[in-house]
Design a protein around this motif. Structure first.
Motif, mmCIF file in Angstrom:
data_model
loop_
_atom_site.group_PDB
_atom_site.id
_atom_site.type_symbol
_atom_site.label_atom_id
_atom_site.label_comp_id
_atom_site.label_asym_id
_atom_site.label_seq_id
_atom_site.Cartn_x
_atom_site.Cartn_y
_atom_site.Cartn_z
ATOM 1 N N ALA A 1 -22.080 -30.947 -11.295
ATOM 2 C CA ALA A 1 -22.582 -30.915 -12.674
ATOM 3 C C ALA A 1 -22.428 -29.528 -13.286
ATOM 4 C CB ALA A 1 -24.037 -31.348 -12.707
ATOM 5 N N LEU A 2 -22.540 -28.504 -12.467
ATOM 6 C CA LEU A 2 -22.393 -27.137 -12.972
ATOM 7 C C LEU A 2 -20.940 -26.777 -13.248
ATOM 8 C CD1 LEU A 2 -24.968 -25.304 -10.674
ATOM 9 C CD2 LEU A 2 -25.165 -25.675 -13.143
ATOM 10 N N SER A 3 -20.022 -27.310 -12.449
ATOM 11 C CA SER A 3 -18.614 -26.917 -12.582
ATOM 12 C C SER A 3 -17.779 -27.921 -13.364
ATOM 13 C CB SER A 3 -17.985 -26.737 -11.197
ATOM 14 O OG SER A 3 -17.811 -27.998 -10.552
ATOM 15 N N LEU A 4 -18.094 -29.223 -13.216
ATOM 16 C CA LEU A 4 -17.293 -30.316 -13.769
ATOM 17 C C LEU A 4 -15.842 -30.243 -13.311
ATOM 18 C CD1 LEU A 4 -18.626 -30.729 -17.436
ATOM 19 C CD2 LEU A 4 -19.016 -32.230 -15.475
ATOM 20 N N ALA A 5 -15.590 -29.570 -12.202
ATOM 21 C CA ALA A 5 -14.244 -29.513 -11.619
ATOM 22 C C ALA A 5 -13.908 -30.876 -11.024
ATOM 23 C CB ALA A 5 -14.175 -28.433 -10.545
ATOM 24 N N PRO A 6 -12.722 -31.411 -11.285
ATOM 25 C CA PRO A 6 -12.390 -32.767 -10.810
ATOM 26 C C PRO A 6 -12.580 -32.955 -9.306
ATOM 27 C CG PRO A 6 -10.765 -32.044 -12.402
ATOM 28 C CD PRO A 6 -11.652 -30.869 -12.138
ATOM 29 N N GLY A 7 -12.170 -31.967 -8.508
ATOM 30 C CA GLY A 7 -12.321 -32.094 -7.065
ATOM 31 C C GLY A 7 -13.773 -32.138 -6.640
ATOM 32 N N GLU A 8 -14.605 -31.323 -7.267
ATOM 33 C CA GLU A 8 -16.024 -31.297 -6.910
ATOM 34 C C GLU A 8 -16.730 -32.560 -7.386
ATOM 35 O OE1 GLU A 8 -18.145 -27.744 -7.640
ATOM 36 O OE2 GLU A 8 -16.580 -26.444 -6.823
ATOM 37 N N VAL A 9 -16.347 -33.066 -8.553
ATOM 38 C CA VAL A 9 -16.926 -34.317 -9.049
ATOM 39 C C VAL A 9 -16.556 -35.469 -8.115
ATOM 40 C CG1 VAL A 9 -16.875 -36.010 -10.922
ATOM 41 C CG2 VAL A 9 -17.013 -33.558 -11.450
ATOM 42 N N ALA A 10 -15.290 -35.492 -7.673
ATOM 43 C CA ALA A 10 -14.851 -36.544 -6.755
ATOM 44 C C ALA A 10 -15.591 -36.449 -5.426
ATOM 45 C CB ALA A 10 -13.339 -36.450 -6.537
ATOM 46 N N ALA A 11 -15.778 -35.226 -4.917
ATOM 47 C CA ALA A 11 -16.509 -35.047 -3.654
ATOM 48 C C ALA A 11 -17.951 -35.514 -3.795
ATOM 49 C CB ALA A 11 -16.463 -33.582 -3.231
ATOM 50 N N ALA A 12 -18.572 -35.221 -4.941
ATOM 51 C CA ALA A 12 -19.951 -35.643 -5.178
ATOM 52 C C ALA A 12 -20.052 -37.158 -5.255
ATOM 53 C CB ALA A 12 -20.473 -35.019 -6.462
ATOM 54 N N LYS A 13 -19.122 -37.780 -5.976
ATOM 55 C CA LYS A 13 -19.147 -39.244 -6.116
ATOM 56 C C LYS A 13 -18.905 -39.918 -4.764
ATOM 57 C CE LYS A 13 -19.020 -43.304 -8.131
ATOM 58 N NZ LYS A 13 -18.397 -44.163 -7.140
ATOM 59 N N LEU A 14 -17.944 -39.409 -4.005
ATOM 60 C CA LEU A 14 -17.658 -39.960 -2.684
ATOM 61 C C LEU A 14 -18.888 -39.881 -1.787
ATOM 62 C CD1 LEU A 14 -15.765 -40.902 -0.373
ATOM 63 C CD2 LEU A 14 -15.117 -38.496 -0.079
ATOM 64 N N THR A 15 -19.508 -38.715 -1.734
ATOM 65 C CA THR A 15 -20.637 -38.503 -0.822
ATOM 66 C C THR A 15 -21.866 -39.291 -1.259
ATOM 67 O OG1 THR A 15 -19.763 -36.276 -0.491
ATOM 68 C CG2 THR A 15 -21.950 -36.723 0.373
ATOM 69 N N ALA A 16 -22.182 -39.258 -2.554
ATOM 70 C CA ALA A 16 -23.358 -39.977 -3.048
ATOM 71 C C ALA A 16 -23.159 -41.487 -2.951
ATOM 72 C CB ALA A 16 -23.658 -39.575 -4.483
ATOM 73 N N GLY A 17 -21.950 -41.952 -3.258
ATOM 74 C CA GLY A 17 -21.683 -43.383 -3.186
ATOM 75 C C GLY A 17 -21.798 -43.918 -1.771
ATOM 76 N N GLU A 18 -21.244 -43.176 -0.807
ATOM 77 C CA GLU A 18 -21.326 -43.605 0.590
ATOM 78 C C GLU A 18 -22.768 -43.529 1.097
ATOM 79 O OE1 GLU A 18 -19.045 -45.187 1.837
ATOM 80 O OE2 GLU A 18 -17.131 -44.179 2.041
ATOM 81 N N ALA A 19 -23.506 -42.499 0.673
ATOM 82 C CA ALA A 19 -24.905 -42.369 1.089
ATOM 83 C C ALA A 19 -25.743 -43.512 0.530
ATOM 84 C CB ALA A 19 -25.470 -41.027 0.637
ATOM 85 N N CYS A 20 -25.470 -43.896 -0.692
ATOM 86 C CA CYS A 20 -26.182 -45.011 -1.317
ATOM 87 C C CYS A 20 -25.903 -46.311 -0.567
ATOM 88 C CB CYS A 20 -25.762 -45.129 -2.777
ATOM 89 S SG CYS A 20 -26.501 -46.497 -3.682
ATOM 90 N N TYR A 21 -24.652 -46.539 -0.266
ATOM 91 C CA TYR A 21 -24.277 -47.762 0.447
ATOM 92 C C TYR A 21 -24.893 -47.775 1.844
ATOM 93 C CZ TYR A 21 -21.364 -51.611 2.102
ATOM 94 O OH TYR A 21 -20.930 -52.813 2.617
ATOM 95 N N ARG A 22 -24.924 -46.612 2.489
ATOM 96 C CA ARG A 22 -25.550 -46.512 3.817
ATOM 97 C C ARG A 22 -27.046 -46.829 3.720
ATOM 98 N NH1 ARG A 22 -24.505 -41.486 7.855
ATOM 99 N NH2 ARG A 22 -25.355 -42.430 9.731
ATOM 100 N N SER B 1 -11.735 -44.387 -1.754
ATOM 101 C CA SER B 1 -10.356 -43.971 -1.502
ATOM 102 C C SER B 1 -9.797 -43.156 -2.669
ATOM 103 C CB SER B 1 -9.472 -45.196 -1.236
ATOM 104 O OG SER B 1 -9.479 -46.078 -2.345
ATOM 105 N N GLN B 2 -10.124 -43.538 -3.900
ATOM 106 C CA GLN B 2 -9.671 -42.767 -5.063
ATOM 107 C C GLN B 2 -10.287 -41.366 -5.075
ATOM 108 O OE1 GLN B 2 -10.934 -45.594 -8.063
ATOM 109 N NE2 GLN B 2 -8.835 -46.284 -8.437
ATOM 110 N N CYS B 3 -11.564 -41.279 -4.729
ATOM 111 C CA CYS B 3 -12.230 -39.975 -4.709
ATOM 112 C C CYS B 3 -11.675 -39.091 -3.595
ATOM 113 C CB CYS B 3 -13.738 -40.153 -4.555
ATOM 114 S SG CYS B 3 -14.539 -40.861 -6.018
ATOM 115 N N ARG B 4 -11.411 -39.678 -2.424
ATOM 116 C CA ARG B 4 -10.804 -38.897 -1.345
ATOM 117 C C ARG B 4 -9.453 -38.339 -1.776
ATOM 118 N NH1 ARG B 4 -12.953 -43.162 1.885
ATOM 119 N NH2 ARG B 4 -14.660 -42.390 3.205
ATOM 120 N N ALA B 5 -8.641 -39.178 -2.419
ATOM 121 C CA ALA B 5 -7.327 -38.739 -2.872
ATOM 122 C C ALA B 5 -7.447 -37.599 -3.880
ATOM 123 C CB ALA B 5 -6.568 -39.916 -3.485
ATOM 124 N N GLU B 6 -8.447 -37.676 -4.756
ATOM 125 C CA GLU B 6 -8.650 -36.617 -5.751
ATOM 126 C C GLU B 6 -9.087 -35.319 -5.092
ATOM 127 O OE1 GLU B 6 -8.939 -35.034 -9.736
ATOM 128 O OE2 GLU B 6 -7.857 -36.672 -8.777
#
Length: 323
Positions: free
Chosen positions: A239-260, A298-303
């Protein structure tokens, strides 16, 4: 405010096509200033404040608020990025005040528009860079979560609002915000699932003792908590950077944690987790769709990998956020 509202009742009504309770809740959220955090002050907003908006979306996810909250914010960001005063004056004040909800489809994203039947405005951005206000009727599709109603926009037509490279650039920025805010929503949903599960294992007894005292249950809950706690700083850093790679990493991690968290809740609740009348089901059904919305794993990992390429200065895909 969310704790005092009967959000589960609003969610069930939303799933049945009755949007009135959900829109009333939406209006109360707007009164707190939440919807103003994605619009400039010139149009009644508070400025574009992604970190503050993420904090609000975490709470919306924790409460299970229905409706296109993320998509409405993304539309505000899209319109702001166009720097078109006429379009901003036409749509932004209503979005900020909570008088209207909006939904959005972008080229390269999901083909489905969330809750188009409840949204006052349905926007589409084509691969050619055309922003249109899509007309009805919209084709309804089945969804894993009945309270996340999916619709296919018409193949063509609708009012052309803007076109060209500026639309493409603004749409890319809006997509990053949508991915980030969905990550925040995932975090809230995961935390709610974990809280419900902890409460349940304290009450549920087996062999004369609460099952929460069993070592296997403790380990499962601890692993779920660690996954959510690891995701939280990634969401805030993104949220502080809005860098595409960091946003993708956040979405990947939060999404997987939610599903877990959903899988943990389902297993530890046993067969009762499937029960329609149990409020837990409202959050269970959100976990998988939110994990995949605005960027599948998979899209977030690729990003993340793309942004971590040589000379890009993006985050390390193994240790997100590390330079």
């Amino acid at each position: 405010m969310l704790a005092s509202a009967d959000v589960p009742a609003a969610v069930r009504a939303w799933a049945d096509g009755d949007h009135a309770p959900g829109l009333a809740l939406w209006s109360r959220l707007a009164d707190t200033g939440l919807t103003a955090l994605a619009a400039p002050e010139a149009y009644d907003g508070a400025g574009l404040l992604p970190l503050e908006l993420c904090l609000g979306l975490v709470e919306a996810g924790r409460a299970g608020v229905p409706g296109p909250v993320v998509e409405s914010a993304a539309v505000s960001v899209l319109l702001t990025g166009l720097a078109d005063d006429a379009l901003s004056k036409r749509f932004l004040p209503g979005l900020v005040a909570g008088r209207a909800a909006a939904t959005l489809t972008l080229a390269g994203g999901s083909p489905y528009a969330l809750d188009a039947d409840a949204a006052a405005h349905c926007f589409t951005v084509s691969a050619a860079g055309e922003l249109r206000l899509a007309p009805g009727p919209w084709q309804a599709k089945r969804s894993t979560d009945p309270a996340r109603r999916l619709f296919l926009p018409p193949a063509a037509g609708g009012e052309l609002l803007a076109q060209g490279p500026r639309v493409t650039a603004a749409a890319h920025r809006a997509a990053q915000w949508a991915r980030l805010l969905t990550a925040a929503q995932c975090l809230g949903v995961g935390e709610a699932l974990l809280a419900h599960t902890v409460e349940y294992v304290r009450r549920r007894t087996q062999f004369g003792t609460p099952i929460g005292g069993f070592q296997a249950v403790k380990h499962r809950l601890a692993d779920t908590l660690l996954a959510l706690e690891f995701a939280r700083p990634l969401v805030r850093a993104a949220a502080l950077s809005l860098a595409p790679g960091e946003v993708a990493a956040a979405k990947l991690t939060a999404g997987e944690a939610c599903y877990r968290a959903a899988m943990t809740a389902l297993q530890l609740h046993g067969a009762v987790g499937y029960t329609e009348e149990l409020d837990l089901s409202l959050w269970l059904r959100k976990a998988r769709p939110l994990r995949d919305a605005w960027g599948t794993p998979s899209q977030c990992r690729a990003e993340v990998v793309r942004c971590a390429g040589p000379g890009t200065g993006g985050p390390d895909p193994v240790t997100p956020g590390r330079r």
